[in-house]
Design a protein around this motif. Structure first.
Motif, PDB file in Angstrom:
ATOM      1  N   UNK A  37      51.885  38.957  78.423  1.00  0.00           N
ATOM      2  CA  UNK A  37      52.074  38.683  79.950  1.00  0.00           C
ATOM      3  C   UNK A  37      51.365  39.717  80.951  1.00  0.00           C
ATOM      4  N   UNK A  38      51.394  41.062  80.427  1.00  0.00           N
ATOM      5  CA  UNK A  38      50.873  42.262  81.008  1.00  0.00           C
ATOM      6  C   UNK A  38      49.323  42.474  81.035  1.00  0.00           C
ATOM      7  N   UNK A  39      48.774  42.111  79.760  1.00  0.00           N
ATOM      8  CA  UNK A  39      47.217  42.413  79.345  1.00  0.00           C
ATOM      9  C   UNK A  39      46.562  41.346  80.307  1.00  0.00           C
ATOM     10  N   UNK A  40      46.681  40.187  80.418  1.00  0.00           N
ATOM     11  CA  UNK A  40      45.821  39.552  81.543  1.00  0.00           C
ATOM     12  C   UNK A  40      46.016  39.799  82.774  1.00  0.00           C
ATOM     13  N   UNK A  74      49.745  49.780  74.844  1.00  0.00           N
ATOM     14  CA  UNK A  74      49.413  49.183  73.357  1.00  0.00           C
ATOM     15  C   UNK A  74      47.661  48.944  73.352  1.00  0.00           C
ATOM     16  N   UNK A  75      46.981  48.508  74.153  1.00  0.00           N
ATOM     17  CA  UNK A  75      45.545  48.399  74.155  1.00  0.00           C
ATOM     18  C   UNK A  75      44.883  49.878  73.866  1.00  0.00           C
ATOM     19  N   UNK A  76      45.631  50.715  74.466  1.00  0.00           N
ATOM     20  CA  UNK A  76      45.064  52.194  74.215  1.00  0.00           C
ATOM     21  C   UNK A  76      45.365  52.676  72.585  1.00  0.00           C
ATOM     22  N   UNK A  77      46.459  52.073  71.902  1.00  0.00           N
ATOM     23  CA  UNK A  77      46.523  52.488  70.624  1.00  0.00           C
ATOM     24  C   UNK A  77      45.561  51.729  69.933  1.00  0.00           C
ATOM     25  N   UNK A  78      45.008  50.473  70.347  1.00  0.00           N
ATOM     26  CA  UNK A  78      44.020  49.739  69.538  1.00  0.00           C
ATOM     27  C   UNK A  78      42.699  50.555  69.676  1.00  0.00           C
ATOM     28  N   UNK A  79      42.477  51.122  70.914  1.00  0.00           N
ATOM     29  CA  UNK A  79      41.171  51.722  71.074  1.00  0.00           C
ATOM     30  C   UNK A  79      41.122  53.155  70.290  1.00  0.00           C
ATOM     31  N   UNK A 126      32.125  55.249  68.959  1.00  0.00           N
ATOM     32  CA  UNK A 126      33.171  56.453  69.428  1.00  0.00           C
ATOM     33  C   UNK A 126      33.190  56.329  70.870  1.00  0.00           C
ATOM     34  N   UNK A 127      31.939  56.360  71.433  1.00  0.00           N
ATOM     35  CA  UNK A 127      31.687  56.527  72.988  1.00  0.00           C
ATOM     36  C   UNK A 127      32.467  55.204  73.445  1.00  0.00           C
ATOM     37  N   UNK A 128      32.209  53.766  72.867  1.00  0.00           N
ATOM     38  CA  UNK A 128      32.860  52.668  73.491  1.00  0.00           C
ATOM     39  C   UNK A 128      34.280  52.746  73.511  1.00  0.00           C
ATOM     40  N   UNK A 129      34.915  53.047  72.242  1.00  0.00           N
ATOM     41  CA  UNK A 129      36.551  52.857  72.112  1.00  0.00           C
ATOM     42  C   UNK A 129      36.950  54.457  73.108  1.00  0.00           C
ATOM     43  N   UNK A 130      36.193  55.475  72.888  1.00  0.00           N
ATOM     44  CA  UNK A 130      36.631  56.586  73.842  1.00  0.00           C
ATOM     45  C   UNK A 130      37.004  56.145  75.268  1.00  0.00           C
ATOM     46  N   UNK A 131      35.916  55.263  75.776  1.00  0.00           N
ATOM     47  CA  UNK A 131      35.927  54.904  77.142  1.00  0.00           C
ATOM     48  C   UNK A 131      37.139  53.824  77.224  1.00  0.00           C
ATOM     49  N   UNK A 132      37.221  52.969  76.442  1.00  0.00           N
ATOM     50  CA  UNK A 132      38.213  52.011  76.215  1.00  0.00           C
ATOM     51  C   UNK A 132      39.636  52.750  76.347  1.00  0.00           C
ATOM     52  N   UNK A 133      39.847  53.671  75.510  1.00  0.00           N
ATOM     53  CA  UNK A 133      41.206  54.442  75.274  1.00  0.00           C
ATOM     54  C   UNK A 133      41.405  55.090  76.747  1.00  0.00           C
ATOM     55  N   UNK A 134      40.596  55.589  77.163  1.00  0.00           N
ATOM     56  CA  UNK A 134      40.597  56.418  78.591  1.00  0.00           C
ATOM     57  C   UNK A 134      40.948  55.366  79.731  1.00  0.00           C
ATOM     58  N   UNK A 135      40.502  54.161  79.790  1.00  0.00           N
ATOM     59  CA  UNK A 135      40.857  53.165  80.578  1.00  0.00           C
ATOM     60  C   UNK A 135      42.066  52.601  80.401  1.00  0.00           C
ATOM     61  N   UNK A 136      42.603  52.462  79.145  1.00  0.00           N
ATOM     62  CA  UNK A 136      43.874  51.776  78.954  1.00  0.00           C
ATOM     63  C   UNK A 136      44.833  53.144  79.356  1.00  0.00           C
ATOM     64  N   UNK A 155      43.337  64.114  70.031  1.00  0.00           N
ATOM     65  CA  UNK A 155      43.739  63.495  71.468  1.00  0.00           C
ATOM     66  C   UNK A 155      44.175  62.044  71.080  1.00  0.00           C
ATOM     67  N   UNK A 156      43.670  61.562  70.390  1.00  0.00           N
ATOM     68  CA  UNK A 156      43.817  60.116  69.902  1.00  0.00           C
ATOM     69  C   UNK A 156      45.337  59.750  69.644  1.00  0.00           C
ATOM     70  N   UNK A 157      45.859  60.795  69.116  1.00  0.00           N
ATOM     71  CA  UNK A 157      47.166  60.380  68.533  1.00  0.00           C
ATOM     72  C   UNK A 157      48.265  60.494  69.701  1.00  0.00           C
ATOM     73  N   UNK A 158      47.411  61.219  70.857  1.00  0.00           N
ATOM     74  CA  UNK A 158      48.571  60.983  72.249  1.00  0.00           C
ATOM     75  C   UNK A 158      48.630  59.680  72.695  1.00  0.00           C
ATOM     76  N   UNK A 159      47.213  58.735  72.188  1.00  0.00           N
ATOM     77  CA  UNK A 159      47.256  57.361  72.467  1.00  0.00           C
ATOM     78  C   UNK A 159      48.346  56.616  71.580  1.00  0.00           C
ATOM     79  N   UNK A 160      48.578  57.085  70.427  1.00  0.00           N
ATOM     80  CA  UNK A 160      49.627  56.564  69.808  1.00  0.00           C
ATOM     81  C   UNK A 160      51.037  56.836  70.155  1.00  0.00           C
ATOM     82  N   UNK A 161      51.288  57.994  70.563  1.00  0.00           N
ATOM     83  CA  UNK A 161      52.602  58.515  70.974  1.00  0.00           C
ATOM     84  C   UNK A 161      52.993  57.679  72.244  1.00  0.00           C
ATOM     85  N   UNK A 162      52.123  57.173  73.114  1.00  0.00           N
ATOM     86  CA  UNK A 162      52.259  56.502  74.348  1.00  0.00           C
ATOM     87  C   UNK A 162      53.024  55.167  73.954  1.00  0.00           C
TER      88      UNK A 162
END
Lengths: 266, 626
Positions: free
Chosen positions: B104-107, B275-280, B293-303, B534-541
């Protein structure tokens, strides 16, 4: 090490850290209150007082509020009998109790009839108690259990226990008695707690409009509407806070009160 | 190449099958419940009786003119399956809620990102939004599967309670199932129609589909919320007998419904973003090219941006929900915050602090993308200090209601030195300061790659500093003065000042920065130039969010103590006790592990859909010679 193993290892470690913290805290279970069967034949005053003690600390969850944190009077730090007598002598007291025993019972069954200063519901100006009614959900004490708690409170500080030991088995909880209908308008007004907010009968409560002259201000229809749909019209200067009691009263009770109030012309 | 919508047959059929399962479960529940379309209410009872008499001479009394009292369940009313029924329902319900929240949240934020992409003409936004939806789509079928299983488990294990719930909600369950169908149709049209409706006026059609999808999704959420809040604070029922006397609207609109609706919508967005941040992050770590890397870094930042932005107002929604719980029943409120469940709020402090630490750490690491960040890095150590001190104060326990076992375990009721730090005013100061400095991290991150050029830059900065100073002084003064030097009644009032001060910092910070960024010069910034750590912070979240949701959902449910429906239907099952904190931790960990395992499967599936096997050499040669 591949990415999957690293990320999974990190995530699972974090999960176990959180779980470990919960095991560092005291491990206590909150048991549901057990239905107690009282053996009247072997009941002594000591065991009756002990039952009250258990109910006070257990099923009733009384210590959630009655403690030293200031949520409700700290009954375990006070002499309940002395305090009851002081409150009976208070000019704010409008109940019907005559002694400590009846005061304590009344406090449990109708907690809003006298609210100790500073312990009322927020915004109620100490006219409404936050305490749940002892014989209603969620507490659901039986008459015997209420007596046991009174005996427990009386017995502390060496006071004389005036509650009589029960001689009859309490009415089973799963067979609720039919609601008792009020027989007079005065009884109905007390039953539905009107006196907690309105000046009527012996009450001079200022929270709601004075009802002693309501008959001169409102027609019979308006009085009826004010009871069944209290927020339909709000008297100037008052806030819409009256509960909707229409589903809780019988037609006979309603009409009895309407007629009684319509005759109150001040 | 066709431009029409194409639906891959297999997943679509699978999803339809799951939805049919949900519908069948709902019909079954309805039939097993009151067996009639809608509850009989006092208002319509007479008509029901009259209609019954007219249609076939059914006796008026038999027709059920009187509302049926709530059941008084005994131990024998619960099937004994040899293991804890509560644990089974706990696991299934929580998994359903986790996936439901994600779906429900992602859309919600996908629609926003898609709109930004449409308005800016930047295809990166559109591609990212589409990729986010891929995760939501895969999770959707799993949500439905757990939903159907949950319904069957509840009916199997708690038949008496569910029968009562059917009396209360009746045909609303069917409406819920129909909404599920609508949600499915919109979801598939939205996802699979993405490329077909990508540009021009067709994009508006696609955005409208997204809006409808969110409208139906949110409706599903609030309908399901009404079941949970009815169990906590039943409305539309007779207080003495528990009989359902109100119509469906009166049953739904209990005092806790809207606070929970707000809380869950916001929390879902934060959760979905995480969750989508963890995917990124996972994709970032797997990437081998600088472009990926640039694409997923940007996606992770946005998430992360979405997750933290939604997380910041969450405590305010939480305050409202808790205040309404207190207003409904002081006993219930105290059980949660000062009784046996209060221990869990110590764990909550650890979890929320972890979220704030992870969010801040990610932002600090992200500042390395731009050389302009050197202007602000000196602030990081002070932010870290405030976060650490805040965490220590927040996690300090004080005056829980203790029984003799707890007193023995703790060695006394109060700690003589830490006592004053354990009460709410101290915790409020800590929490609000942590929120304020987290926003500061956010703000310095956003400023890292910009050189402000407006003529009033100095005045603007001075104004911002002044707002921070006043807000921090307010939070500390209100907490100390009202918390320690005035009557208890005013303690709650102090949080109003603290909430307002924090909100002023956030809102004015965003507004002033937006004005100051006008005409600013963009400094060189490189996406993908962040550390792997830094990406592990996106898993911790997401791990912490998931655990936190599991924990607080348990607290919300447990405040009913030994009642299925508070004060109306008593729980007399073998599991009607509040379990020890450790057991709760173990259950939440177990459910989170299961969620994580299924989520990894979803990530794998999502990545797999982009993989195309190369034509084998032999076939290629064979083909070319044929």
């Amino acid at each position: 090490m591949n990415v999957l193993a690293k990320t999974l290892g990190f995530s699972v470690t974090l999960l176990f850290v959180f779980m470990g913290i919960t095991y560092l805290l005291p491990q206590v279970e909150g048991e549901a209150p057990k239905e107690t069967t009282i053996d009247l034949g072997s009941l002594t005053m000591d065991t009756f007082v002990k039952l009250g003690d258990d109910l006070f600390h257990g099923k009733g969850a009384c210590t959630l509020c009655h403690n030293s944190l200031g949520r409700a009077p700290d009954l375990l730090a006070l002499n309940a009998v002395d305090v009851a007598e002081e409150r009976l002598a208070d000019s704010r007291y409008k109940g019907k109790a005559k002694d400590a025993e009846t005061y304590l019972r009344e406090s449990m069954l109708d907690p809003s009839i006298y609210v100790v200063a500073g312990f009322g519901k927020k915004g109620s100006n100490d006219t409404e108690s936050p305490m749940p009614i002892a014989d209603k959900p969620p507490t659901l004490f039986s008459t015997t259990e209420i007596d046991a708690i009174i005996a427990f409170l009386q017995s502390r500080d060496g006071n004389q226990v005036t509650v009589a030991l029960p001689t009859e088995a309490p009415v089973k909880e799963d067979a609720p008695a039919a609601p008792v209908l009020a027989q007079s308008p005065e009884e109905a007004l007390n039953k539905f707690g009107c006196t907690a907010c309105h000046a009527i009968l012996e009450s001079e409560a200022p929270v709601g409009p004075n009802l002693n002259n309501v008959g001169s201000r409102l027609s019979v229809e308006h009085i009826r509407q004010s009871i069944v749909d209290p927020n339909a019209v709000i008297t100037k200067g008052y806030t819409p806070m009256m509960p909707d009691l229409s589903e809780k009263m019988s037609v006979k009770e309603l009409e009895m009160m309407v007629k009684f109030l319509a005759d109150k012309k001040g | 190449m066709g431009t029409g919508l194409s639906f891959p047959a297999k997943p679509f059929r699978l999803a339809i099958a799951f939805n049919l399962l949900i519908l069948l479960a709902a019909v079954f529940m309805w039939l097993a419940g009151n067996g009639q379309f809608g509850s009989i209410t006092i208002a319509n009872a007479t008509e029901v009786v009259a209609a019954s008499v007219e249609s076939g001479g059914v006796d008026a009394e038999e027709a059920g003119a009187k509302p049926v009292p709530a059941p008084k369940l005994t131990r024998a009313d619960y099937p004994n399956i040899g293991t804890s029924s509560r644990s089974i329902v706990w696991i299934i319900a929580q998994l359903h809620l986790f996936f439901g929240a994600l779906v429900l949240a992602v859309p919600i934020f996908v629609l926003l990102i898609e709109y930004i992409g449409f308005k800016t003409g930047d295809d990166r936004y559109d591609d990212m939004a589409h990729e986010f939806m891929k995760i939501s789509l895969t999770a959707y079928a799993i949500t439905a599967l757990f939903g159907g299983t949950l319904a069957l488990a509840l009916f199997l294990l708690y038949p008496g309670f569910m029968n009562y719930m059917m009396q209360a909600f009746g045909a609303q369950m069917l409406v819920y199932a129909l909404l599920f169908f609508l949600e499915s149709a919109l979801l598939y049209m939205y996802y699979y129609g993405w490329d077909a409706l990508r540009y021009g006026n067709k994009k508006w059609v696609h955005l409208t589909l997204g809006l409808l999808l969110n409208a139906v999704g949110t409706t599903l959420l609030v309908v399901a919320n009404s079941w949970a809040t009815f169990m906590m604070a039943p409305s539309g029922v007779d207080a003495t007998t528990g009989a359902v006397v109100g119509n469906i609207w009166e049953v739904m609109k209990g005092p806790l419904w809207n606070p929970l609706n707000l809380h869950r919508v916001i929390a879902n967005v934060a959760f979905g973003g995480a969750i989508v941040g963890a995917y990124a992050a996972y994709s970032f770590l797997k990437s081998t090219t600088a472009e990926a890397r640039a694409h997923y870094d940007w996606m992770g930042y946005t998430s992360n941006f979405i997750a933290i932005l939604a997380f910041l107002p969450l405590p305010f929604a939480g305050y409202w929900l808790m205040a309404e719980i207190y207003a409904y029943s002081q006993q219930m409120g105290i059980l949660a915050m000062g009784g046996i469940l209060a221990w869990l709020f110590v764990v909550q402090a650890v979890l929320i602090s972890t979220i704030l630490f992870a969010g801040n750490y990610y932002l600090w690491c992200g500042m390395s993308r731009s050389e302009g960040s050197v202007r602000y890095t000196w602030l990081i150590k002070y932010i870290a200090l405030i976060l650490t001190l805040g965490f220590l104060v927040w996690a300090t326990p004080h005056n829980l209601i203790l029984n003799s076992k707890e007193i023995a375990a703790l060695g006394g009721s109060f700690h003589p030195i830490l006592g004053p730090l354990g009460i709410m005013p101290a915790k409020n100061i800590a929490v609000f300061l942590m929120l304020i400095v987290t926003f500061l991290s956010f703000q310095i991150y956003r400023r890292s790659n910009r050189e402000i050029t407006v003529s009033w830059a100095r005045k603007g900065n001075a104004l911002l500093v002044m707002i921070y100073v006043v807000a921090i002084a307010n939070v500390i003064f209100a907490g100390v003065y009202y918390g320690y030097f005035t009557n208890t009644v005013y303690k709650v009032g102090s949080s109003v000042i603290q909430v307002s001060s924090t909100l002023v910092v956030i809102v004015s910070g965003v507004v002033i920065d937006s004005l100051m960024f006008r005409g600013s010069k963009l400094l060189p910034s490189t996406w993908g130039k962040v550390t792997n750590a830094s990406q592990y912070a996106l898993f911790a979240l997401p791990i912490t969010f998931t655990w936190l949701m599991g924990l607080m959902g348990y607290v919300r449910s447990s405040v009913r103590s030994h009642w299925h429906v508070y004060t109306v239907v008593k729980d007399n099952s073998a599991d009607n006790f509040i379990p020890a904190v450790g057991h709760v931790g173990m259950m939440v960990t177990l459910v989170t592990l299961l969620f994580l395992a299924i989520l990894l499967f979803i990530f794998w599936i999502a990545n797999l859909s982009g993989v195309k096997q190369a034509r084998p050499e032999a076939m290629s040669v064979e083909g070319s010679t044929a």
